[in-house]
Design a protein around this motif. Structure first.
Motif, PDB file in Angstrom:
ATOM      1  N   UNK A  22      13.311  29.361  -2.743  1.00 32.07           N
ATOM      2  CA  UNK A  22      11.962  29.917  -2.826  1.00 32.07           C
ATOM      3  C   UNK A  22      11.549  30.453  -1.465  1.00 32.07           C
ATOM      4  N   UNK A  23      10.876  31.596  -1.469  1.00 36.32           N
ATOM      5  CA  UNK A  23      10.419  32.198  -0.224  1.00 36.32           C
ATOM      6  C   UNK A  23       9.042  32.808  -0.423  1.00 36.32           C
ATOM      7  N   UNK A  24       8.382  33.091   0.686  1.00 32.48           N
ATOM      8  CA  UNK A  24       7.043  33.670   0.618  1.00 32.48           C
ATOM      9  C   UNK A  24       6.000  32.699   1.119  1.00 32.48           C
ATOM     10  N   UNK A  25       4.778  32.872   0.635  1.00 29.62           N
ATOM     11  CA  UNK A  25       3.654  32.056   1.073  1.00 29.62           C
ATOM     12  C   UNK A  25       3.642  30.743   0.294  1.00 29.62           C
ATOM     13  N   UNK A  26       4.304  29.737   0.841  1.00 25.88           N
ATOM     14  CA  UNK A  26       4.431  28.446   0.173  1.00 25.88           C
ATOM     15  C   UNK A  26       3.691  27.388   0.976  1.00 25.88           C
ATOM     16  N   UNK A  27       2.667  26.795   0.362  1.00 21.01           N
ATOM     17  CA  UNK A  27       1.951  25.701   1.007  1.00 21.01           C
ATOM     18  C   UNK A  27       2.593  24.373   0.625  1.00 21.01           C
ATOM     19  N   UNK A  28       2.880  24.194  -0.653  1.00 18.95           N
ATOM     20  CA  UNK A  28       3.554  22.986  -1.098  1.00 18.95           C
ATOM     21  C   UNK A  28       4.261  23.243  -2.421  1.00 18.95           C
ATOM     22  N   UNK A  29       5.344  22.493  -2.635  1.00 17.82           N
ATOM     23  CA  UNK A  29       6.130  22.628  -3.864  1.00 17.82           C
ATOM     24  C   UNK A  29       6.131  21.318  -4.611  1.00 17.82           C
ATOM     25  N   UNK A  30       6.069  21.384  -5.889  1.00 16.73           N
ATOM     26  CA  UNK A  30       6.031  20.193  -6.723  1.00 16.73           C
ATOM     27  C   UNK A  30       7.308  20.123  -7.542  1.00 16.73           C
ATOM     28  N   UNK A  31       7.201  19.999  -8.858  1.00 13.17           N
ATOM     29  CA  UNK A  31       8.406  19.916  -9.683  1.00 13.17           C
ATOM     30  C   UNK A  31       9.211  21.200  -9.605  1.00 13.17           C
ATOM     31  N   UNK A  32      10.529  21.046  -9.588  1.00 16.55           N
ATOM     32  CA  UNK A  32      11.449  22.180  -9.667  1.00 16.55           C
ATOM     33  C   UNK A  32      12.422  21.895 -10.797  1.00 16.55           C
ATOM     34  N   UNK A  33      12.990  22.956 -11.346  1.00 18.17           N
ATOM     35  CA  UNK A  33      13.880  22.717 -12.470  1.00 18.17           C
ATOM     36  C   UNK A  33      14.773  23.879 -12.796  1.00 18.17           C
ATOM     37  N   UNK A  46      22.259  32.189 -19.627  1.00 14.57           N
ATOM     38  CA  UNK A  46      21.601  32.605 -18.396  1.00 14.57           C
ATOM     39  C   UNK A  46      20.759  31.425 -17.920  1.00 14.57           C
ATOM     40  N   UNK A  47      20.953  31.040 -16.683  1.00 12.28           N
ATOM     41  CA  UNK A  47      20.251  29.899 -16.118  1.00 12.28           C
ATOM     42  C   UNK A  47      19.109  30.394 -15.222  1.00 12.28           C
ATOM     43  N   UNK A  48      17.943  29.844 -15.450  1.00 12.32           N
ATOM     44  CA  UNK A  48      16.742  30.218 -14.703  1.00 12.32           C
ATOM     45  C   UNK A  48      16.227  29.022 -13.914  1.00 12.32           C
ATOM     46  N   UNK A  49      15.824  29.267 -12.681  1.00 14.17           N
ATOM     47  CA  UNK A  49      15.172  28.209 -11.919  1.00 14.17           C
ATOM     48  C   UNK A  49      13.657  28.369 -12.025  1.00 14.17           C
ATOM     49  N   UNK A  50      12.988  27.266 -11.840  1.00 15.49           N
ATOM     50  CA  UNK A  50      11.543  27.207 -11.971  1.00 15.49           C
ATOM     51  C   UNK A  50      10.976  26.307 -10.891  1.00 15.49           C
ATOM     52  N   UNK A  51       9.788  26.643 -10.389  1.00 14.08           N
ATOM     53  CA  UNK A  51       9.149  25.803  -9.386  1.00 14.08           C
ATOM     54  C   UNK A  51       7.641  25.880  -9.528  1.00 14.08           C
ATOM     55  N   UNK A  52       7.004  24.747  -9.320  1.00 11.95           N
ATOM     56  CA  UNK A  52       5.554  24.669  -9.305  1.00 11.95           C
ATOM     57  C   UNK A  52       5.116  24.699  -7.840  1.00 11.95           C
ATOM     58  N   UNK A  53       4.339  25.712  -7.475  1.00  9.11           N
ATOM     59  CA  UNK A  53       4.046  25.980  -6.071  1.00  9.11           C
ATOM     60  C   UNK A  53       2.564  26.255  -5.865  1.00  9.11           C
ATOM     61  N   UNK A  54       2.034  25.697  -4.784  1.00  6.33           N
ATOM     62  CA  UNK A  54       0.701  26.080  -4.316  1.00  6.33           C
ATOM     63  C   UNK A  54       0.884  26.968  -3.086  1.00  6.33           C
ATOM     64  N   UNK A  55       0.140  28.066  -3.053  1.00  2.24           N
ATOM     65  CA  UNK A  55       0.278  29.006  -1.938  1.00  2.24           C
ATOM     66  C   UNK A  55      -0.722  28.736  -0.815  1.00  2.24           C
ATOM     67  N   UNK A  56      -1.682  27.856  -1.075  1.00  2.77           N
ATOM     68  CA  UNK A  56      -2.620  27.435  -0.033  1.00  2.77           C
ATOM     69  C   UNK A  56      -3.211  26.087  -0.433  1.00  2.77           C
ATOM     70  N   UNK A  57      -3.962  25.488   0.468  1.00  2.00           N
ATOM     71  CA  UNK A  57      -4.532  24.167   0.197  1.00  2.00           C
ATOM     72  C   UNK A  57      -5.481  24.206  -0.987  1.00  2.00           C
ATOM     73  N   UNK A  58      -6.174  25.318  -1.155  1.00  2.00           N
ATOM     74  CA  UNK A  58      -7.187  25.382  -2.203  1.00  2.00           C
ATOM     75  C   UNK A  58      -6.733  26.141  -3.448  1.00  2.00           C
TER      76      UNK A  58
END
Length: 120
Positions: A23-34, A91-103
């Motif tokens: 994962x790349x870009x504006x990442x504040x925090x990451x949660x579940x990935x799959x 076809x395998x896909x990745x997934x991620x739950x991401x917050x891009x900022x604190x709020x």
């Protein structure tokens, strides 16, 4: 935010592959990935998930053969696939739950998919 998946390919039955998704870009925090997979004519199904703390969950068909892991410092999730079977072809896909900022709200992001073909 972008998720870039890699590592798919053609492998013989019984072989192994390792998928990666960064994962790349504006990442504040990451949660579940799959990882999810979609075979031709089928719906997209869950393969495995991993929490930010390392807790894992697998679909029954891959238990004991696949291992999901993550490197939080690299914002990357992996899927080690061993003892591959023709029915793992998809076809395998990745997934991620991401917050891009604190709020910000937590968003659900997907990679572009990588094809895994298991065939002799």
């Amino acid at each position: 935010v972008q998720l870039q998946a890699s590592g798919g390919g053609l492998v013989q039955p019984g072989g192994s592959l390792r998928l990666s998704c960064a994962a790349s870009g504006s990442i504040f925090s990451m949660y579940d990935m799959g990882w999810y997979r979609q075979a031709p004519g089928n719906e997209r199904d869950l393969v495995a998930t991993i929490t930010s703390g390392g807790g894992t969950n697998y679909r029954d068909a891959v238990k004991g053969r696949f291992t999901i892991s993550r490197d939080n410092a690299k914002n990357t999730v992996y899927l080690q696939m061993n003892s591959l079977k023709p029915e793992d072809t998809a076809v395998y896909y990745c997934n991620a739950e991401i917050k891009t900022s604190r709020i910000s709200r937590m968003g659900d992001y997907w990679g572009q998919g990588t094809l895994v073909t298991v065939s002799s």
